[in-house]
Design a protein around this motif. Structure first.
Motif, mmCIF file in Angstrom:
data_model
loop_
_atom_site.group_PDB
_atom_site.id
_atom_site.type_symbol
_atom_site.label_atom_id
_atom_site.label_comp_id
_atom_site.label_asym_id
_atom_site.label_seq_id
_atom_site.Cartn_x
_atom_site.Cartn_y
_atom_site.Cartn_z
ATOM 1 N N LYS A 108 -7.777 -4.757 -18.572
ATOM 2 C CA LYS A 108 -6.806 -5.471 -19.171
ATOM 3 C C LYS A 108 -6.222 -6.146 -18.053
ATOM 4 C CE LYS A 108 -4.423 -3.310 -22.363
ATOM 5 N NZ LYS A 108 -3.311 -2.263 -22.932
ATOM 6 N N GLU A 109 -6.000 -7.440 -18.318
ATOM 7 C CA GLU A 109 -5.266 -8.193 -17.067
ATOM 8 C C GLU A 109 -3.936 -8.581 -17.589
ATOM 9 O OE1 GLU A 109 -7.932 -11.727 -16.491
ATOM 10 O OE2 GLU A 109 -9.510 -10.102 -15.816
ATOM 11 N N PRO A 110 -3.093 -9.254 -16.886
ATOM 12 C CA PRO A 110 -1.823 -9.699 -17.039
ATOM 13 C C PRO A 110 -1.651 -10.841 -18.245
ATOM 14 C CG PRO A 110 -2.005 -9.424 -14.711
ATOM 15 C CD PRO A 110 -3.571 -9.401 -15.166
ATOM 16 N N ASP A 111 -0.519 -10.904 -18.594
ATOM 17 C CA ASP A 111 -0.416 -12.040 -19.744
ATOM 18 C C ASP A 111 -1.084 -11.818 -21.135
ATOM 19 O OD1 ASP A 111 1.262 -13.348 -17.898
ATOM 20 O OD2 ASP A 111 -0.193 -14.385 -16.984
ATOM 21 N N GLY A 112 -1.381 -10.747 -21.325
ATOM 22 C CA GLY A 112 -2.162 -10.341 -22.694
ATOM 23 C C GLY A 112 -3.765 -10.621 -22.560
#
Length: 293
Positions: A108-112
């Motif tokens: 899971k990466e930033p900004d959804g």
């Protein structure tokens, strides 16, 4: 009810799969939608040039669309937006193969943003493709009622084509065509003649038959026409040709069935034999592998 997983609900390691069998209709639809007419991917074509029909190879990007189906329908599900996708195509699938598509959350990466590993395997366990997808996961839960897409009808006539090919191995059948003075009846008789299935003898109003041929843009050159104005008289003439041995079959044209059959079943002048007279429809139904009778 169709639902999704939001970015917050997704955990690393989550996975989802679908299974799909590739049919000939899938390949025809993909060819139409994509414009890719590579003969390798079209069913019922000899693409190797050895005189035999070859099993179609499934386009790699059709395989890729199955991954999109998992992402958009299951994980994360409705509301997912593709960002990028990588592929390695390791083996080939063929028409009739059953494929299992699996996606698994890798990070899971930033900004959804969610990163998922993707793989496609055949039913024999061989991996067809793998890769990685990055998507924007939904931020809100979506629940949708199941809905049906409009039906797509793929018109193929492989059963009739096979029967016509068998008939073409025989001598064309001399056929009395009764009252072929509309586009359907005359067009059907001319198509059968052009296919080498029948040798038509057209019986009916000559002017009406010729006018219909002109409307169709077809020529009647070399085809015998017996000019008979009355439909009942045309039936009688056709039956007489059968008794004379000049015709081996009757073909119904633009007239009512009872007008034809009334004289066919006549005990004195008709075509009755010791056998029961039967009537069947043979139908080549799109999507069915065999004809219906």
């Amino acid at each position: 009810m169709v639902t999704n997983k939001t970015y917050e609900q997704i955990d690393v390691g989550d996975s989802a799969s679908i299974t799909r069998t590739c049919t000939a209709n899938d390949l025809f639809i993909f060819a139409h939608a994509s414009g890719n007419l590579n003969p390798l991917h079209i069913p019922d074509i000899d693409h190797t040039g050895d005189g035999k029909t070859d099993l179609a190879i499934v386009p790699s990007m059709w395989v890729g669309t199955l991954i999109s189906a998992v992402l958009g329908n299951v994980l994360p599900g409705p509301g997912t937006i593709y960002r990028n996708q990588s592929f390695r195509f390791l083996e080939r699938a063929h028409e009739g193969d059953t494929l299992t598509v699996t996606v698994r959350v890798a990070a899971k990466e930033p900004d959804g943003i969610v990163r998922l590993s993707t793989e496609v395997t055949r039913s024999d366990g061989v991996m067809i493709a793998d890769g990685e997808a990055r998507v924007s996961a939904p931020s809100q839960t979506v629940r949708l009622e199941p809905h049906e897409l409009p039906t797509i009808l793929v018109e193929r006539h492989q059963n009739f084509d096979r029967l016509i090919a068998l008939a073409q191995s025989l001598t064309p059948l001399p056929t009395a065509v009764i009252a072929p003075d509309d586009a359907h009846s005359l067009g059907g008789a001319l198509l059968a003649a052009a296919s080498g299935v029948i040798e038509p003898i057209l019986i009916g109003d000559r002017r009406a038959i010729e006018a219909t041929a002109e409307t169709l843009g077809r020529t009647l050159s070399g085809i015998e026409i017996i000019d008979v104005g009355d439909a009942r008289e045309a039936v009688a003439r056709g039956i007489a040709l059968v008794h004379e041995g000049r015709a081996r079959a009757l073909m119904k044209g633009h007239l009512h069935s009872d007008t034809l059959l009334h004289q066919v079943v006549d005990k004195q002048q008709g075509l009755r034999t010791e056998r029961r007279l039967s009537h069947v429809f043979a139908m080549d139904v799109p999507g069915r592998p065999t004809p219906m009778v």
